[in-house]
Design an enzyme around this catalytic site. Sequence first.
Site, PDB file in Angstrom:
ATOM      1  N   TRP A 131       0.827  -1.207   0.000  1.00 27.63           N
ATOM      2  CA  TRP A 131       0.000   0.000   0.000  1.00 27.63           C
ATOM      3  C   TRP A 131       0.861   1.257   0.000  1.00 27.63           C
ATOM      4  CZ3 TRP A 131      -5.006   2.100   0.843  1.00 27.63           C
ATOM      5  CH2 TRP A 131      -5.052   3.340   1.481  1.00 27.63           C
ATOM      6  N   ASN A 133       0.358   5.617   0.692  1.00 32.27           N
ATOM      7  CA  ASN A 133      -0.401   6.868   0.768  1.00 32.27           C
ATOM      8  C   ASN A 133       0.552   8.040   0.638  1.00 32.27           C
ATOM      9  OD1 ASN A 133      -0.540   5.629   3.682  1.00 32.27           O
ATOM     10  ND2 ASN A 133      -1.041   7.730   4.138  1.00 32.27           N
ATOM     11  N   ASP A 134       0.648   8.927   1.588  1.00 31.30           N
ATOM     12  CA  ASP A 134       1.340  10.196   1.360  1.00 31.30           C
ATOM     13  C   ASP A 134       2.774  10.056   0.855  1.00 31.30           C
ATOM     14  OD1 ASP A 134      -0.863  10.585   2.964  1.00 31.30           O
ATOM     15  OD2 ASP A 134       0.267  11.355   4.665  1.00 31.30           O
ATOM     16  N   GLN A 150       4.444   6.793   2.607  1.00 26.48           N
ATOM     17  CA  GLN A 150       3.705   6.017   3.599  1.00 26.48           C
ATOM     18  C   GLN A 150       3.398   4.664   2.971  1.00 26.48           C
ATOM     19  OE1 GLN A 150       2.218   7.200   7.050  1.00 26.48           O
ATOM     20  NE2 GLN A 150       4.320   7.669   6.546  1.00 26.48           N
ATOM     21  N   TRP A 158      -4.138   0.025   4.179  1.00 27.76           N
ATOM     22  CA  TRP A 158      -3.371   0.895   5.075  1.00 27.76           C
ATOM     23  C   TRP A 158      -2.947   0.126   6.321  1.00 27.76           C
ATOM     24  CZ3 TRP A 158      -3.625   2.832  10.039  1.00 27.76           C
ATOM     25  CH2 TRP A 158      -2.853   3.974  10.300  1.00 27.76           C
ATOM     26  N   SER A 191       3.830  10.523   8.399  1.00 21.29           N
ATOM     27  CA  SER A 191       4.408  11.400   7.362  1.00 21.29           C
ATOM     28  C   SER A 191       5.342  12.475   7.889  1.00 21.29           C
ATOM     29  CB  SER A 191       3.267  12.063   6.595  1.00 21.29           C
ATOM     30  OG  SER A 191       2.649  11.109   5.783  1.00 21.29           O
ATOM     31  N   ARG A 251       0.962  15.933  13.962  1.00 23.15           N
ATOM     32  CA  ARG A 251       1.769  15.118  13.058  1.00 23.15           C
ATOM     33  C   ARG A 251       2.198  15.853  11.791  1.00 23.15           C
ATOM     34  NH1 ARG A 251      -3.337  12.269  13.056  1.00 23.15           N
ATOM     35  NH2 ARG A 251      -4.566  12.753  11.213  1.00 23.15           N
ATOM     36  N   ASP A 252       3.043  15.153  11.038  1.00 20.64           N
ATOM     37  CA  ASP A 252       3.455  15.506   9.674  1.00 20.64           C
ATOM     38  C   ASP A 252       4.396  16.713   9.605  1.00 20.64           C
ATOM     39  OD1 ASP A 252       1.647  13.468   9.174  1.00 20.64           O
ATOM     40  OD2 ASP A 252       0.034  14.824   8.578  1.00 20.64           O
ATOM     41  N   TRP A 381      -2.372   9.796  -4.995  1.00 19.42           N
ATOM     42  CA  TRP A 381      -3.581   9.694  -5.811  1.00 19.42           C
ATOM     43  C   TRP A 381      -4.163   8.309  -5.559  1.00 19.42           C
ATOM     44  CZ3 TRP A 381      -4.195   9.628 -11.837  1.00 19.42           C
ATOM     45  CH2 TRP A 381      -5.500  10.056 -12.148  1.00 19.42           C
TER      46      TRP A 381
END
Length: 559
Positions: A131, A133-134, A150, A158, A191, A251-252, A381
């Site tokens: 998987w 993600n970011d 991620q 996830w 992230s 976070r991030d 995306w």
Amino acid sequence: MIKKLTSLIVFIAVLVSVNAQEKSFAQYFTPDQKYLMLPVKNGAPKKNMEIWVDGVLTRYFDIELADAQPDWYAYLKVDQWKGKPVEVRVDKLAATSKAFSTIRQSSLDTNTNAYGESIRPQFHFSPKRGWVNDPNGMVYFNGAYHLFYQHNPYGRAWGNMTWGHAVSKDLLHWEHLDDAIHPDQGGTIFSGGAVVDSFNTSGLATDGKPAMVAFHTGAKGWAQYMSWSTDGVNFQTWDKAVVPRVNKENRDPKVIWYAPTKKWVMVFWVERGDNEQHSMQFYTSPDLKNWTATSTVMGGIGKDRYLFECPEFYELPVQGMTGVKKWVLTGANTEYAVGTFDGTTFTPEETKLQQQYGRDFYAPQTFSDEPTGRRIELGWWRTKTGIGSSSFEHSMSIPLEHKLVKTASGIRLTRTPVKELEQLRGPVHFNKKTISLSTAKQNFDIMDMELGEFKFELIPGKASQVIMNFRGLELVYDAAAKELVADGVKAPVTPVNGKLTLHVFMDRTGLEVFVNDGLVFMPVNVNLDPANRTVNFSTKAGKATVNKFEAYELKSIYK
Ligand code: FRU
């Protein structure tokens, strides 16, 4: 009462019999090859797996372990533990499970039909398996663009957040490297961004080689941590958080260098109060290790996700205003503010602006230390790739360049495809100065194109709708609503002097549409019909014109 009692007894009996059929598994081995192959069955119940090295819990994750025939194998790198005793433990597996008998070492990471799947996007970054993600830690370092992300290495949903890693020389072709940062005592690795410490402010350089320093959130306690690398491949994590938790979830961290004060600036999302008040928190540091809180910018509340998660913060010159530069602050949903920054405080001048009207484009980040000085972005995306026995899920957008431009309504952000994408162009497939569109289907002779790029001006004229059909996906300009619509996704667009300029990228997993030189970006995630390779335009009620039409067939990055 009796009835209730019987059902209780039946329930207990089922539990016991389930337990009787399950047992814990453990396997010991000494790594002599690079990877351990772990069998995955998409959708199987998740099992907790632990890897103990020399008696120390070193990796932990959950995995949809295949009891019988796997869909694919996850590859756990083990050669760093060569010669050491390694134990793999799983709790409660069916006693009949074949999972453990298929776990084996491998010198190569070659399983599955990686990159050959029919659903694999052909010019977008996607993880080899698992998987995504970011995008994280985007930085240009030692001659290559580094993309961390991620990642769940052990499933296509996830979980197990780990920083996956890939490098590219041209932003298009990516070499997949082994995962860079793994869950630890701070929790899974959420992230953040990365920088090159060119002046060695941190003292982490070795043999004169500057460190790449990455910041990330530990998801157990919501503190911000730091990891670094001088070879760009192997990472160490600082033994304590560099910024402890501020309040609730936070976070991030995104870090930038602010040259005028010679300080580092960190921005991350902090949830405040009891009403889910989103905010972006600023810190500064002289050395990347010691951080001081300086200021806060408030965002939306609750479902109003203005300035929620994954901040991005940078300065750009404003096209059309000589000598003027402005700062941009965004959150994960790409709503942004334009303003000024003095090294400690961001003062928004225009707030809650939006340029991106697509579906499932989220948490984008831009490259630090980009050698040409461009502000280049990739966004997560959520393309729909996790279907059937596929071993991966989601991808990144194409690389996008940010610019600030002066418009009649104020200073606005534009996103346009990076120039590098032109390298994927095959010969011009179709090139015509003027095409007149009517209610009859215009075929354009584009009959066999899987991957494409289209640039043109659209003069809607008197047509109530212009229907641009890309392999079955209709992108419709609706004149009354002044909207582009595709598969229910809507973007407001205004013709300038009676025309719209359109730039469209078409991959197996959908369209990315740019309007009026990037004032609007509209990614639409739809898996295009493999059997349909035609492109044609038509109108409803009235005539329209297309000018300067160029269509290129694009090359796959895998060929
Ligand atoms: C955004 C996000 C981040 C977080 C990460 C976890 O998509 O929720 O805020 O760090 O994903 O995977």
